[in-house]
Scaffold this motif. Structure first.
Motif, PDB file in Angstrom:
ATOM      1  N   ARG A 110       0.836  -1.206   0.000  1.00  0.00           N
ATOM      2  CA  ARG A 110       0.000   0.000   0.000  1.00  0.00           C
ATOM      3  C   ARG A 110       0.871   1.256   0.000  1.00  0.00           C
ATOM      4  O   ARG A 110       1.849   1.346   0.758  1.00  0.00           O
ATOM      5  CB  ARG A 110      -0.895  -0.006   1.250  1.00  0.00           C
ATOM      6  N   HIS A 111       0.559   2.201  -0.868  1.00  0.00           N
ATOM      7  CA  HIS A 111       1.327   3.444  -0.947  1.00  0.00           C
ATOM      8  C   HIS A 111       0.494   4.532  -1.614  1.00  0.00           C
ATOM      9  O   HIS A 111      -0.552   4.262  -2.196  1.00  0.00           O
ATOM     10  CB  HIS A 111       2.610   3.218  -1.765  1.00  0.00           C
ATOM     11  N   VAL A 112       1.019   5.757  -1.495  1.00  0.00           N
ATOM     12  CA  VAL A 112       0.485   6.909  -2.240  1.00  0.00           C
ATOM     13  C   VAL A 112       1.583   7.287  -3.230  1.00  0.00           C
ATOM     14  O   VAL A 112       2.753   7.376  -2.854  1.00  0.00           O
ATOM     15  CB  VAL A 112       0.192   8.078  -1.268  1.00  0.00           C
ATOM     16  N   ASP A 113       1.226   7.492  -4.485  1.00  0.00           N
ATOM     17  CA  ASP A 113       2.278   7.786  -5.472  1.00  0.00           C
ATOM     18  C   ASP A 113       3.037   9.069  -5.118  1.00  0.00           C
ATOM     19  O   ASP A 113       4.263   9.112  -5.125  1.00  0.00           O
ATOM     20  CB  ASP A 113       1.671   7.936  -6.879  1.00  0.00           C
ATOM     21  N   ASN A 114       2.287  10.121  -4.793  1.00  0.00           N
ATOM     22  CA  ASN A 114       2.940  11.402  -4.487  1.00  0.00           C
ATOM     23  C   ASN A 114       2.403  11.932  -3.161  1.00  0.00           C
ATOM     24  O   ASN A 114       1.492  12.747  -3.137  1.00  0.00           O
ATOM     25  CB  ASN A 114       2.696  12.424  -5.604  1.00  0.00           C
ATOM     26  N   PRO A 127      -4.731   6.159  -1.943  1.00  0.00           N
ATOM     27  CA  PRO A 127      -3.782   5.132  -1.500  1.00  0.00           C
ATOM     28  C   PRO A 127      -4.140   3.852  -2.257  1.00  0.00           C
ATOM     29  O   PRO A 127      -5.330   3.591  -2.472  1.00  0.00           O
ATOM     30  CB  PRO A 127      -4.068   4.983  -0.005  1.00  0.00           C
ATOM     31  N   HIS A 128      -3.127   3.094  -2.681  1.00  0.00           N
ATOM     32  CA  HIS A 128      -3.461   1.898  -3.459  1.00  0.00           C
ATOM     33  C   HIS A 128      -2.380   0.830  -3.275  1.00  0.00           C
ATOM     34  O   HIS A 128      -1.267   1.121  -2.842  1.00  0.00           O
ATOM     35  CB  HIS A 128      -3.619   2.241  -4.940  1.00  0.00           C
ATOM     36  N   GLU A 129      -2.749  -0.384  -3.617  1.00  0.00           N
ATOM     37  CA  GLU A 129      -1.765  -1.487  -3.564  1.00  0.00           C
ATOM     38  C   GLU A 129      -2.086  -2.511  -4.631  1.00  0.00           C
ATOM     39  O   GLU A 129      -3.261  -2.686  -5.006  1.00  0.00           O
ATOM     40  CB  GLU A 129      -1.763  -2.144  -2.175  1.00  0.00           C
TER      41      GLU A 129
END
Ligand SMILES: Cn1c(O)c(C(=O)NCC(=O)O)c(=O)c2ccccc21
Ligand SMILES: [Mn+2]
Length: 261
Positions: A148-152, A208-210
């Protein structure tokens, strides 16, 4: 899932730039993301896939990240147990003569983003003048995904993430969906990474996505678009990306000139 989204936003029947741009702009404004299916004629989508597979078999993809999304220095790897390798990537500028169909994809996405920018408040107040290189990604299908992360998350200049999926015959059993989180966990969105699907979403904390564990060779091409003002500030503050390739910015102006001729 993206099928539910389709009920929410019926796909534009017309495939001209303006109709698609209006659809993209409205969808981004209302649900912070947009799914467009059948972006190209099927035979063109297959040509893009064939070029990506050719790149993959040429060995040009850089070695996958260690699971957990970090690179390991050689000695570190010697001592830690062999970690499974995850996503592998390579970067394209969008003018390469050996991948003409991928170049056509990049040009169409550039034109769609430019057309959105030409609509009144089409890009939610962002002013896009440039984009990153195109990142061609391959997950090896060993159950790796992308955590899981946020690109920016910190204002590096990227405002819009655009992903084109290339997975023919994808089915639920092979995993690899993109899970996009929503504040109310009950309506997280799962995007199936099916061939010829374009996904656009705001690159900041709204999405947020993974990538869920994939059990097939999973291909996608991602381009990030920069907001001019945020990008200028980021450069001033020396907020450069850890990945040098993400620092390179291409002006959209020449795309526009080419389109208009
Ligand atoms: C390989 N890969 C990624 O797949 C995604 C990502 O979010 N992918 C979403 C998707 O493929 O559906 C990334 O955001 C990403 C960022 C830096 C380097 C590699 C990266
Ligand atoms: Mn991402």
């Amino acid at each position: 899932s993206a099928t539910k989204l389709r009920e929410h936003f019926p796909q534009p029947l017309k495939k001209d730039l303006k109709s698609r741009a209006e659809f993209i702009s409205r969808s981004l404004k209302e649900i912070h993301l947009c799914v467009i299916d059948e972006l190209f004629e099927h035979d063109i989508a297959l040509k893009i896939l064939a070029e990506v597979k050719e790149l993959h078999s040429s060995g040009i993809f850089q070695d996958g990240l260690l699971s957990g999304g970090k690179t390991a220095s050689e000695d570190e790897e010697k001592f830690t147990e062999k970690k499974i390798r995850g996503d592998k990537i390579t970067w394209l500028e969008g003018n390469e003569i050996h991948v003409p169909s991928i170049v056509k994809l990049i040009e169409l996405v550039d034109s769609l983003v430019i057309s959105c920018g030409e609509l009144p408040d089409g890009l939610n107040g962002y002013f896009v003048e440039g984009r990153s290189k195109a990142m061609v990604a391959c997950y090896p299908g060993n159950g790796t995904g992308y955590k899981r992360h946020v690109d920016n998350p910190d204002g590096d200049g990227r405002c819009l993430t655009v992903i084109y999926y290339l997975n023919q015959g994808w089915g639920e059993d092979v995993g690899g969906k993109l899970k996009i989180y929503r504040p109310d966990d009950s309506n997280n969105i799962h995007v199936e990474p099916v061939l010829n699907r374009l996904l656009l979403f705001w690159s900041d904390g709204r999405n947020p996505h993974e990538v869920l564990p994939a059990y097939f060779t999973r291909y996608a091409i991602t381009i990030w678009y920069f907001d001019a003002e945020q990008r200028r500030r980021a450069k001033q503050l020396h907020k450069f990306e850890t990945m040098r390739d993400l620092d390179v910015e291409f002006a959209l102006s020449d795309v526009e000139a080419k389109r208009k001729e």
